[in-house]
Write a protein that holds these residues in place. Structure first.
Motif, PDB file in Angstrom:
ATOM      1  N   HIS A 105       0.843  -1.207   0.000  1.00 57.89           N
ATOM      2  CA  HIS A 105       0.000   0.000   0.000  1.00 57.89           C
ATOM      3  C   HIS A 105       0.873   1.249   0.000  1.00 57.89           C
ATOM      4  CE1 HIS A 105      -3.619  -2.293   0.681  1.00 57.89           C
ATOM      5  NE2 HIS A 105      -3.095  -2.851   1.769  1.00 57.89           N
ATOM      6  N   ILE A 106       1.896   1.243   0.864  1.00 60.14           N
ATOM      7  CA  ILE A 106       2.802   2.389   0.948  1.00 60.14           C
ATOM      8  C   ILE A 106       3.471   2.614  -0.404  1.00 60.14           C
ATOM      9  CG2 ILE A 106       4.941   3.235   2.005  1.00 60.14           C
ATOM     10  CD1 ILE A 106       4.037   1.626   4.560  1.00 60.14           C
ATOM     11  N   GLN A 107       4.001   1.546  -0.981  1.00 60.99           N
ATOM     12  CA  GLN A 107       4.676   1.657  -2.271  1.00 60.99           C
ATOM     13  C   GLN A 107       3.720   2.196  -3.332  1.00 60.99           C
ATOM     14  OE1 GLN A 107       8.099   0.883  -2.649  1.00 60.99           O
ATOM     15  NE2 GLN A 107       7.807   1.980  -4.569  1.00 60.99           N
ATOM     16  N   HIS A 108       2.499   1.667  -3.362  1.00 62.42           N
ATOM     17  CA  HIS A 108       1.515   2.094  -4.360  1.00 62.42           C
ATOM     18  C   HIS A 108       1.179   3.571  -4.220  1.00 62.42           C
ATOM     19  CE1 HIS A 108      -2.079   2.365  -6.783  1.00 62.42           C
ATOM     20  NE2 HIS A 108      -2.740   2.786  -5.714  1.00 62.42           N
ATOM     21  N   TYR A 109       0.767   3.984  -3.027  1.00 66.44           N
ATOM     22  CA  TYR A 109       0.310   5.363  -2.859  1.00 66.44           C
ATOM     23  C   TYR A 109       1.430   6.380  -3.030  1.00 66.44           C
ATOM     24  CZ  TYR A 109      -4.335   3.903  -1.383  1.00 66.44           C
ATOM     25  OH  TYR A 109      -5.610   3.380  -1.343  1.00 66.44           O
ATOM     26  N   LEU A 110       2.606   6.080  -2.504  1.00 73.63           N
ATOM     27  CA  LEU A 110       3.695   7.056  -2.622  1.00 73.63           C
ATOM     28  C   LEU A 110       4.297   7.083  -4.018  1.00 73.63           C
ATOM     29  CD1 LEU A 110       5.421   6.818   0.863  1.00 73.63           C
ATOM     30  CD2 LEU A 110       3.902   8.603  -0.022  1.00 73.63           C
ATOM     31  N   SER A 111       3.948   6.117  -4.851  1.00 78.66           N
ATOM     32  CA  SER A 111       4.397   6.122  -6.239  1.00 78.66           C
ATOM     33  C   SER A 111       3.467   6.928  -7.136  1.00 78.66           C
ATOM     34  CB  SER A 111       4.508   4.685  -6.770  1.00 78.66           C
ATOM     35  OG  SER A 111       5.524   3.998  -6.063  1.00 78.66           O
ATOM     36  N   ILE A 112       2.312   7.327  -6.622  1.00 73.93           N
ATOM     37  CA  ILE A 112       1.384   8.151  -7.395  1.00 73.93           C
ATOM     38  C   ILE A 112       1.948   9.571  -7.462  1.00 73.93           C
ATOM     39  CG2 ILE A 112      -0.936   9.166  -7.465  1.00 73.93           C
ATOM     40  CD1 ILE A 112      -1.921   6.640  -5.975  1.00 73.93           C
ATOM     41  N   GLY A 115       2.604  13.236  -7.258  1.00 74.49           N
ATOM     42  CA  GLY A 115       2.019  14.303  -6.455  1.00 74.49           C
ATOM     43  C   GLY A 115       1.766  13.956  -5.010  1.00 74.49           C
ATOM     44  N   VAL A 116       1.683  12.673  -4.668  1.00 72.25           N
ATOM     45  CA  VAL A 116       1.358  12.304  -3.281  1.00 72.25           C
ATOM     46  C   VAL A 116       2.466  12.749  -2.335  1.00 72.25           C
ATOM     47  CG1 VAL A 116       0.913  10.384  -1.685  1.00 72.25           C
ATOM     48  CG2 VAL A 116      -0.174  10.427  -3.931  1.00 72.25           C
ATOM     49  N   SER A 117       3.712  12.568  -2.734  1.00 75.89           N
ATOM     50  CA  SER A 117       4.819  12.930  -1.847  1.00 75.89           C
ATOM     51  C   SER A 117       5.344  14.347  -2.096  1.00 75.89           C
ATOM     52  CB  SER A 117       5.959  11.917  -1.982  1.00 75.89           C
ATOM     53  OG  SER A 117       6.464  11.938  -3.288  1.00 75.89           O
ATOM     54  N   ARG A 118       4.687  15.089  -2.956  1.00 83.39           N
ATOM     55  CA  ARG A 118       5.174  16.418  -3.348  1.00 83.39           C
ATOM     56  C   ARG A 118       5.443  17.350  -2.163  1.00 83.39           C
ATOM     57  NH1 ARG A 118       1.707  18.466  -7.663  1.00 83.39           N
ATOM     58  NH2 ARG A 118       0.300  17.600  -6.174  1.00 83.39           N
ATOM     59  N   MET A 119       4.574  17.348  -1.159  1.00 83.05           N
ATOM     60  CA  MET A 119       4.712  18.268  -0.034  1.00 83.05           C
ATOM     61  C   MET A 119       5.442  17.649   1.159  1.00 83.05           C
ATOM     62  SD  MET A 119       3.270  21.140  -0.836  1.00 83.05           S
ATOM     63  CE  MET A 119       2.123  21.815  -2.006  1.00 83.05           C
ATOM     64  N   THR A 120       5.947  16.431   0.997  1.00 82.26           N
ATOM     65  CA  THR A 120       6.601  15.728   2.100  1.00 82.26           C
ATOM     66  C   THR A 120       8.105  15.635   1.847  1.00 82.26           C
ATOM     67  OG1 THR A 120       6.535  13.516   1.139  1.00 82.26           O
ATOM     68  CG2 THR A 120       4.533  14.255   2.277  1.00 82.26           C
ATOM     69  N   ASN A 121       8.803  15.017   2.785  1.00 79.56           N
ATOM     70  CA  ASN A 121      10.229  14.742   2.589  1.00 79.56           C
ATOM     71  C   ASN A 121      10.449  13.390   1.922  1.00 79.56           C
ATOM     72  OD1 ASN A 121      11.265  17.139   3.581  1.00 79.56           O
ATOM     73  ND2 ASN A 121      11.100  16.429   5.692  1.00 79.56           N
ATOM     74  N   VAL A 122       9.370  12.725   1.559  1.00 80.58           N
ATOM     75  CA  VAL A 122       9.446  11.446   0.864  1.00 80.58           C
ATOM     76  C   VAL A 122      10.017  11.701  -0.538  1.00 80.58           C
ATOM     77  CG1 VAL A 122       8.044   9.570  -0.094  1.00 80.58           C
ATOM     78  CG2 VAL A 122       7.509  10.504   2.164  1.00 80.58           C
ATOM     79  N   PRO A 123      10.939  10.862  -1.005  1.00 81.59           N
ATOM     80  CA  PRO A 123      11.507  11.077  -2.350  1.00 81.59           C
ATOM     81  C   PRO A 123      10.431  11.059  -3.429  1.00 81.59           C
ATOM     82  CG  PRO A 123      12.669   9.305  -1.190  1.00 81.59           C
ATOM     83  CD  PRO A 123      11.489   9.681  -0.352  1.00 81.59           C
ATOM     84  N   GLU A 124      10.623  11.914  -4.426  1.00 83.99           N
ATOM     85  CA  GLU A 124       9.712  11.945  -5.570  1.00 83.99           C
ATOM     86  C   GLU A 124      10.546  12.062  -6.831  1.00 83.99           C
ATOM     87  OE1 GLU A 124       5.500  14.040  -6.518  1.00 83.99           O
ATOM     88  OE2 GLU A 124       7.099  15.382  -5.907  1.00 83.99           O
ATOM     89  N   PRO A 125      10.454  11.148  -7.781  1.00 85.37           N
ATOM     90  CA  PRO A 125       9.574   9.978  -7.753  1.00 85.37           C
ATOM     91  C   PRO A 125      10.025   8.979  -6.678  1.00 85.37           C
ATOM     92  CG  PRO A 125      11.046   9.849  -9.630  1.00 85.37           C
ATOM     93  CD  PRO A 125      11.296  11.190  -8.983  1.00 85.37           C
ATOM     94  N   TYR A 126       9.055   8.205  -6.209  1.00 83.37           N
ATOM     95  CA  TYR A 126       9.322   7.250  -5.146  1.00 83.37           C
ATOM     96  C   TYR A 126      10.087   6.059  -5.716  1.00 83.37           C
ATOM     97  CZ  TYR A 126       8.394   5.131  -0.585  1.00 83.37           C
ATOM     98  OH  TYR A 126       8.524   4.599   0.676  1.00 83.37           O
ATOM     99  N   PRO A 127      11.214   5.691  -5.089  1.00 82.23           N
ATOM    100  CA  PRO A 127      11.997   4.564  -5.626  1.00 82.23           C
ATOM    101  C   PRO A 127      11.236   3.242  -5.547  1.00 82.23           C
ATOM    102  CG  PRO A 127      13.027   5.492  -3.627  1.00 82.23           C
ATOM    103  CD  PRO A 127      11.792   6.287  -3.903  1.00 82.23           C
ATOM    104  N   THR A 128      11.575   2.331  -6.439  1.00 81.73           N
ATOM    105  CA  THR A 128      10.849   1.059  -6.500  1.00 81.73           C
ATOM    106  C   THR A 128      10.972   0.248  -5.217  1.00 81.73           C
ATOM    107  OG1 THR A 128      12.734   0.037  -7.594  1.00 81.73           O
ATOM    108  CG2 THR A 128      10.976   0.839  -9.003  1.00 81.73           C
ATOM    109  N   ASN A 129      12.013   0.446  -4.441  1.00 81.52           N
ATOM    110  CA  ASN A 129      12.173  -0.267  -3.172  1.00 81.52           C
ATOM    111  C   ASN A 129      12.005   0.678  -1.971  1.00 81.52           C
ATOM    112  OD1 ASN A 129      14.454   1.220  -3.645  1.00 81.52           O
ATOM    113  ND2 ASN A 129      15.897  -0.348  -2.979  1.00 81.52           N
ATOM    114  N   GLY A 130      11.364   1.810  -2.198  1.00 83.17           N
ATOM    115  CA  GLY A 130      11.244   2.841  -1.168  1.00 83.17           C
ATOM    116  C   GLY A 130      10.533   2.384   0.092  1.00 83.17           C
ATOM    117  N   ALA A 131       9.422   1.681  -0.054  1.00 85.79           N
ATOM    118  CA  ALA A 131       8.661   1.244   1.119  1.00 85.79           C
ATOM    119  C   ALA A 131       9.477   0.281   1.965  1.00 85.79           C
ATOM    120  CB  ALA A 131       7.343   0.598   0.694  1.00 85.79           C
ATOM    121  N   ARG A 132      10.157  -0.636   1.331  1.00 83.35           N
ATOM    122  CA  ARG A 132      10.989  -1.612   2.051  1.00 83.35           C
ATOM    123  C   ARG A 132      12.125  -0.902   2.796  1.00 83.35           C
ATOM    124  NH1 ARG A 132      10.575  -5.992   4.350  1.00 83.35           N
ATOM    125  NH2 ARG A 132       9.312  -6.706   2.634  1.00 83.35           N
ATOM    126  N   GLU A 133      12.822   0.014   2.136  1.00 81.60           N
ATOM    127  CA  GLU A 133      13.929   0.735   2.777  1.00 81.60           C
ATOM    128  C   GLU A 133      13.424   1.556   3.967  1.00 81.60           C
ATOM    129  OE1 GLU A 133      16.036   3.005  -0.161  1.00 81.60           O
ATOM    130  OE2 GLU A 133      16.800   1.201  -1.151  1.00 81.60           O
TER     131      GLU A 133
END
Length: 162
Positions: A15-22, A24-42
């Motif tokens: 779920h985390i990987q899916h939503y953060l890969s959309i 604009g979802v992480s645009r206002m956060t410190n989450v990397p954008e685009p979200y890396p393919t292994n981002g949720a696991r890391e």
């Protein structure tokens, strides 16, 4: 909506990987954008270590039984806590983030003994500004984010809750 928090589980990672890969979802956060393919696991591995050290409590936001985002309560220093969060697009503008933030602050106060909280967000992030002010955070200093950071050149503000 009925909103509850529970500690993040490994089965939340898709779920985390899916939503953060959309876009604009992480645009206002410190989450990397685009979200890396292994981002949720890391992220999960990092916060699991910090959780073991009792410095970070990563929660899944559950709204009406569905995964709706993530909110973390973390120790800044001593008895000062911080919250970090993001909400999945299907749950935007429904009060989910506000309810989750209230519960996260209650957890920090009641379970971890935090006397106050501080967090920051981009000044342009109107959703987070509204959420923080709605639950009682007060505006603090504004600062320019340095170049080399994700939001380099943008203005952010610290918020405090006593």
């Amino acid at each position: 909506m009925n909103v509850t928090l529970r500690l993040i589980k490994e089965e939340d990672l898709p779920h985390i990987q899916h939503y953060l890969s959309i876009e604009g979802v992480s645009r206002m956060t410190n989450v990397p954008e685009p979200y890396p393919t292994n981002g949720a696991r890391e992220w999960y591995e990092m916060v699991s270590e910090e959780h073991q050290a009792e410095n970070h409590y990563p929660f899944a936001i559950i709204a009406d039984g569905e995964f709706a985002g993530s909110i973390s309560v973390r120790r800044e220093q001593g008895d000062i806590g911080a919250i970090d969060y993001w909400v999945a697009p299907p749950f935007w503008k429904k009060g989910v983030g506000t309810q989750a933030a209230e519960q996260a602050v209650d957890f920090g106060r009641n379970e971890l003994g935090f006397k106050s909280f501080e967090t920051c967000c981009l000044i342009e992030n109107r959703g987070s500004v509204r959420l923080l002010e709605k639950i009682g955070f007060q505006r603090g200093k504004e600062f320019l984010i340095g170049s080399g950071e994700k939001h380099g050149g943008k203005m952010a503000r610290v918020y405090y809750l006593k």
